[in-house]
Write a protein that holds these residues in place. Sequence first.
Motif, short mmCIF file in Angstrom:
data_model
loop_
_atom_site.label_atom_id
_atom_site.label_comp_id
_atom_site.label_asym_id
_atom_site.label_seq_id
_atom_site.Cartn_x
_atom_site.Cartn_y
_atom_site.Cartn_z
N GLU A 91 0.72 -0.80 -0.35
CA GLU A 91 0.02 -0.14 0.00
C GLU A 91 0.63 1.21 0.14
O GLU A 91 1.74 1.56 0.85
CB GLU A 91 -1.01 0.06 0.97
CG GLU A 91 -1.89 1.29 1.41
CD GLU A 91 -2.68 0.67 2.55
OE1 GLU A 91 -2.31 0.15 3.37
OE2 GLU A 91 -3.24 2.14 2.83
N THR A 92 1.17 1.37 -0.98
CA THR A 92 2.70 2.76 -1.37
C THR A 92 2.44 3.86 -0.24
O THR A 92 3.18 4.43 -1.06
CB THR A 92 2.46 3.33 -2.92
OG1 THR A 92 1.09 3.64 -3.13
CG2 THR A 92 2.86 2.05 -3.82
N ASP A 93 1.35 4.64 0.19
CA ASP A 93 1.75 5.64 1.27
C ASP A 93 0.79 4.44 2.61
O ASP A 93 0.73 5.75 3.27
CB ASP A 93 0.45 6.91 1.13
CG ASP A 93 -0.85 6.20 1.05
OD1 ASP A 93 -1.89 7.09 1.21
OD2 ASP A 93 -0.74 4.81 1.86
N ASN A 94 1.41 3.74 3.07
CA ASN A 94 1.32 3.48 4.59
C ASN A 94 3.12 2.21 4.76
O ASN A 94 3.37 2.00 4.45
CB ASN A 94 0.83 2.28 4.28
CG ASN A 94 0.39 0.91 5.61
OD1 ASN A 94 0.99 1.31 6.92
ND2 ASN A 94 -0.54 0.79 5.26
N LEU A 122 12.63 2.29 -3.42
CA LEU A 122 11.28 2.30 -3.92
C LEU A 122 11.24 2.67 -5.83
O LEU A 122 12.07 3.63 -6.27
CB LEU A 122 10.83 3.24 -2.99
CG LEU A 122 10.64 3.42 -1.59
CD1 LEU A 122 10.37 3.78 -0.88
CD2 LEU A 122 10.21 1.42 -1.52
N PRO A 123 10.43 1.92 -6.42
CA PRO A 123 9.47 2.73 -7.44
C PRO A 123 8.99 3.94 -7.78
O PRO A 123 8.57 4.67 -6.74
CB PRO A 123 8.66 1.84 -7.65
CG PRO A 123 8.85 0.40 -7.29
CD PRO A 123 9.45 1.07 -5.51
N GLU A 124 9.76 4.85 -8.54
CA GLU A 124 8.61 6.19 -8.68
C GLU A 124 7.51 6.52 -8.04
O GLU A 124 7.37 7.16 -6.96
CB GLU A 124 8.49 7.00 -10.01
CG GLU A 124 8.02 7.87 -10.13
CD GLU A 124 8.28 8.90 -11.43
OE1 GLU A 124 9.29 8.18 -12.50
OE2 GLU A 124 8.32 9.91 -11.40
N VAL A 127 6.90 6.08 -4.64
CA VAL A 127 7.69 7.79 -3.84
C VAL A 127 6.66 8.74 -4.37
O VAL A 127 5.90 9.37 -3.19
CB VAL A 127 9.00 7.93 -4.22
CG1 VAL A 127 9.43 9.52 -4.06
CG2 VAL A 127 10.07 6.92 -3.95
N ARG A 128 6.05 8.72 -4.99
CA ARG A 128 4.95 9.90 -5.22
C ARG A 128 3.72 10.09 -4.41
O ARG A 128 3.16 10.57 -4.71
CB ARG A 128 4.42 10.32 -6.96
CG ARG A 128 5.94 11.03 -7.90
CD ARG A 128 5.70 10.82 -9.00
NE ARG A 128 6.97 11.09 -9.95
CZ ARG A 128 7.36 12.39 -9.56
NH1 ARG A 128 7.07 13.95 -9.42
NH2 ARG A 128 8.70 13.09 -10.64
#
Length: 453
Positions: A91-94, A122-124, A127-128
């Motif tokens: 979960e990319t913002d966790n 981490l992939p772009e 990060v974004r």
Amino acid sequence: MGYSKKFSYLTEGQHFDASTHVIVTFYMEAKDDFNRCAEAVAAESSVGTWTDTEGLDEALFMKYAARVFDIEKFDQKSGIIKVAYPLALFETDNIPQLLADVAGNVFGMRELANLRVRDVELPESFVRANKGPAFGIPGIRETLGIYDRPLLGTIIKPKVGLPTSEHVRIAYEAWVGGVDIVKDDENLSDQDFNPFYERVNQTLEARRKAERVTGQKKLYCPNISARISEMYARAKFVREMGGRAAMIDIVTTGYSGVQFMRDQQMNLILHGHRAMHGAFTHSDKHGIAMLVFAKLARLAGIDQLHTGTVVGKMEGTEEEVTKIDTFLRGDWFGMKPTMPIASGGLHPGHLPRLVEILGKDVIINLGGGIHGHPDGVSAGAKAARQALDAVLEGKTLSEYSQKHPELAGALKKWGEFGKQEGKESEKGTYVHALVKSPALSVAKRSKTDVLKL
Ligand code: CAP
Ligand code: MG
């Protein structure tokens, strides 16, 4: 025999797309078969467990299994492994979930003697998905109106026990003496001897007075570390009282706390203290590298982060600290850069070497190196600022101290790192040894030194 009877987590030499995978580099020491242990790490941190399960079919494995794709062995039992994790696992913002995955159960596996997470790439898109610093280096500099030199900070000492009135007096003297930033220490919060709300109220008043006297903007970083609901209340109070920054102990509070505070968008510079990181970063064979903590701190929204001094009382080699600081200052898919903080065991005599190693985009924090000055805090702050001014003017400290008695007093007590010993130079310690021993050449560097990177 691999870890699973049905599947292999080992795909040495296979290429994985960095834009769709999280790549983790581990140092691993196996108790038995190295490759089997490497598979165990990939399995346990993705879809596997100790035995094959009915639900883990070919389709699910191919889609979500982590794979060991690169192995560099030092000997039969130890080496570096790289593991690729499909982005869909996260979960990319966790950040808590990311850590539970790549730095969770794997640390406690019986078949491993040691395991250390050296890096997490981490992939772009990952990060974004995160806010990152609200201010970053440009915002901090704009807030203070200081663009072309390192920033000077101090930590009120003694770290706990002072009554509020003394805390305020010392902060004021440090600001007027030439320090840009004053912070609470990592274990000062809301104790009876120095209650948080009273301290913030009075210290911000002192900051405004120091700004009027010096004509220079100043920062106060009160430590808001507490349970999240209380952190929010304290940060809100800081904001209402005209504060511009707040300090969070990011390891004891956790990244969830940092992300929560960043999400509130309170227009406060977030100062990240890393107390307790040593429980994870100290060993070069087991734990989590400071570079990983630094990446996650920037991702979570920390504007300025303690990263080490190379020359002070805390461990951290020049290679390790500069690698972390370079990352924090560098481009990361457009995320604002985080300002590194050098803190711990520093005194004015360290400044030439410190600026030489760390450059100008750094906050140089002196605690004992200001509050331990023979002539008191104000002289200590002046000595620190004089040392910085000497460096910026290209003068030696001994030359500069001829006309700056406060600096002379500091040099007499602590000496200049690498040049002259003072009455209380740290004899025989790492710092002293560093001065006396030639830098480790690459050829002479042991495996342990390599592991530290
Ligand atoms: C420094 C300090 C800092 C540590 C942090 C202390 O005081 O306030 O918290 O140095 O270390 O409590 O020791 P001194 P790091 O200047 O008196 O040493 O920045 O490595 O996390
Ligand atoms: Mg401290």
